[in-house]
Design a protein around this motif. Sequence first.
Motif, PDB file in Angstrom:
ATOM      1  N   ILE A  17       0.861  -1.179   0.000  1.00  0.00           N
ATOM      2  CA  ILE A  17       0.000   0.000   0.000  1.00  0.00           C
ATOM      3  C   ILE A  17       0.898   1.229   0.000  1.00  0.00           C
ATOM      4  O   ILE A  17       1.801   1.352   0.828  1.00  0.00           O
ATOM      5  CB  ILE A  17      -0.922   0.023   1.230  1.00  0.00           C
ATOM      6  CG1 ILE A  17      -1.762  -1.257   1.297  1.00  0.00           C
ATOM      7  CG2 ILE A  17      -1.819   1.259   1.217  1.00  0.00           C
ATOM      8  CD1 ILE A  17      -2.475  -1.451   2.621  1.00  0.00           C
ATOM      9  N   GLY A  18       0.672   2.147  -0.941  1.00  0.00           N
ATOM     10  CA  GLY A  18       1.512   3.329  -1.053  1.00  0.00           C
ATOM     11  C   GLY A  18       0.782   4.607  -0.703  1.00  0.00           C
ATOM     12  O   GLY A  18      -0.275   4.897  -1.262  1.00  0.00           O
ATOM     13  N   VAL A  19       1.347   5.389   0.226  1.00  0.00           N
ATOM     14  CA  VAL A  19       0.778   6.687   0.603  1.00  0.00           C
ATOM     15  C   VAL A  19       1.891   7.724   0.688  1.00  0.00           C
ATOM     16  O   VAL A  19       3.058   7.405   0.895  1.00  0.00           O
ATOM     17  CB  VAL A  19       0.034   6.634   1.961  1.00  0.00           C
ATOM     18  CG1 VAL A  19      -1.120   5.647   1.913  1.00  0.00           C
ATOM     19  CG2 VAL A  19       0.991   6.282   3.108  1.00  0.00           C
ATOM     20  N   THR A  20       1.512   8.992   0.526  1.00  0.00           N
ATOM     21  CA  THR A  20       2.436  10.090   0.756  1.00  0.00           C
ATOM     22  C   THR A  20       1.942  10.890   1.952  1.00  0.00           C
ATOM     23  O   THR A  20       0.815  10.684   2.439  1.00  0.00           O
ATOM     24  CB  THR A  20       2.556  10.990  -0.484  1.00  0.00           C
ATOM     25  OG1 THR A  20       3.596  11.954  -0.265  1.00  0.00           O
ATOM     26  CG2 THR A  20       1.245  11.707  -0.793  1.00  0.00           C
ATOM     27  N   LEU A  21       2.757  11.796   2.432  1.00  0.00           N
ATOM     28  CA  LEU A  21       2.362  12.556   3.607  1.00  0.00           C
ATOM     29  C   LEU A  21       1.122  13.395   3.319  1.00  0.00           C
ATOM     30  O   LEU A  21       0.983  13.975   2.242  1.00  0.00           O
ATOM     31  CB  LEU A  21       3.496  13.446   4.102  1.00  0.00           C
ATOM     32  CG  LEU A  21       3.942  14.632   3.259  1.00  0.00           C
ATOM     33  CD1 LEU A  21       4.587  15.687   4.152  1.00  0.00           C
ATOM     34  CD2 LEU A  21       4.934  14.200   2.187  1.00  0.00           C
TER      35      LEU A  21
END
Length: 592
Positions: A208-212
């Motif tokens: 799972i990829g997230v950014t701030l």
Amino acid sequence: MSLARRLTAAAAGLAAIGALAAAAPAHGGHGHGGGHDSRTVDLQLLALNDFHGNLEPPAGSSGRVTELQPDGTTKTVDAGGVEYLASSLRTARTGHDRSITVAAGDIVGASPLISGLFHDEPSVEAMNKLGLDVTGVGNHEFDEGKAELLRLQNGGCHPTDGCYEQGRKFKGADYSILSANVVNEKTGKPLLAPYSIQNVKGVRVGFIGVTLKGTPNIVSAEGVKGLKFLDEAETINKYTKELKRKGVNAVVALIHEGGVPASPAYNYNCDAGGAGSGLSGPIVDIARKTSADVDALVTGHTHNAYVCTIPDPAGNPRLVTSASSFGRLFTELDMKYDRRTQDIVRTSVKGSNHVVNRVQPKAADLTKLVDHWRALAAPVANRTVGYISADIKANDADGNESPLGDVIADAQLAYGRTLDPKTSIALMNPGGIRTDLVHAPSGSEGAGVVTYGEGFAVQPFSNTVNLVDLTGAKVLTALQQQVSGSNQASPKILQVSSGLTYTLDLTKTGAERVVADSVKLGGVPLDPAATYRVAMNSFLAGGGDGFAALGSGVNPVVGGDDLAALNAYLTANSSAASPLAPPAADRITVVK
């Protein structure tokens, strides 16, 4: 900036040097076994973050890592360069039947000219060749907006600059770019896939990829237009449940947010004083809120190196890692996968950071790629723009005023005065200064020569230099916003032009750290009621980095490119016979 404008403007085997190994102690959590019986198989993850298009070995301090020695001293080691990174990763994979290579964002953006000039197509092609499988987005993936990010994933020629070579079309990323917490404001749907299920010889792992969530505060408004950035942990938890409903029990989060270790050494043991005791910053809170069903957190953004253990919500230890930046390090995570539970055995997860050293052989295919793009960039990159007598550093040890910050602020002040002679102050955001100006030659230009390509590596964002009117009260408020509000936990110290001086008292807290009556311009106290003409880049003029006061300026004038302003300043203030010396960086008096 278009390629045409840039052309007009022109007229970082494997030798792991001391690796920190951290193993999560037994806790009886999800996953079983971990022995060498047939029920479990070995799984290797190799992780990167914050590559920022550094195809060539980064210069100066950007191309070194700090290594802790057995006697407690430290030394620096030259590291990075995609040719060495590819060799390191290929060597690390040797003997591992199941290996997955991942990243935690900022693979592109804020890149040196060899990549940035071509909208980072060279970096995407390099990641394809070295075998990147999946990455999360970072804030810099949005520097050129959502449409450009989609093009990097899907391929196609640039809408303005077109294809860079006749008959050669950009194919896009072979790897998945994930943006689980970046959603369309109108539909609520993720911009790109929220997760990717990697299947390696029957081992299924969900990433799972997230950014701030604070990305809109550090990227231009145009870059994130129409997008909403959701809470990192809540988003990861949502998609972890979805993966489990699909029968994917092994989950790893790729998070473009990070922490600050107590030591800059990549092999520092941040668990020495207890689990996670040596790590602070936003990632600690995120890790504590991220579902216990997530097996490891690969992080980034802060450009630091760490392999730490942070308790999950159930109180069980879990690895949180980061591999510095610019391809100088990579993280290796080794673990057991239980084929019956189809889950990672948490007690088996071990992590270590390894140096991408420059004494190993280069990967020939990456050398060919770098040479190809270097030749295309050469007409722009090799032009001389100035001369320096020594390295001019982009950052001081404490993140306050830097010599290069002073040079850039002075360059913007000088340019601002060509637009309006009344310009008296220039301010530069520290995050916009990407690397040092290095005295040693980067190519055949000779020591002390500053080339266009070297300047581009310092300021690659294609901002404009803008002018606004601000009252003295608002200038003071802007200085206070460096160390208060959204910047209180991680101060962002503006670089100031010649003549502006003040005291920064770090023994105090919040806005009081800026001693109000110490702020002077040309030795004269700042007048709260007076109006000052202030130069700054377009990012700051839009209130970026939490500087709302700078975004409230009036009577704006939009000037030319900030890199052109720096180049013009270097050309006007240096020569081979009289190179520019590093400024003293004494405009801000720091009290500790």
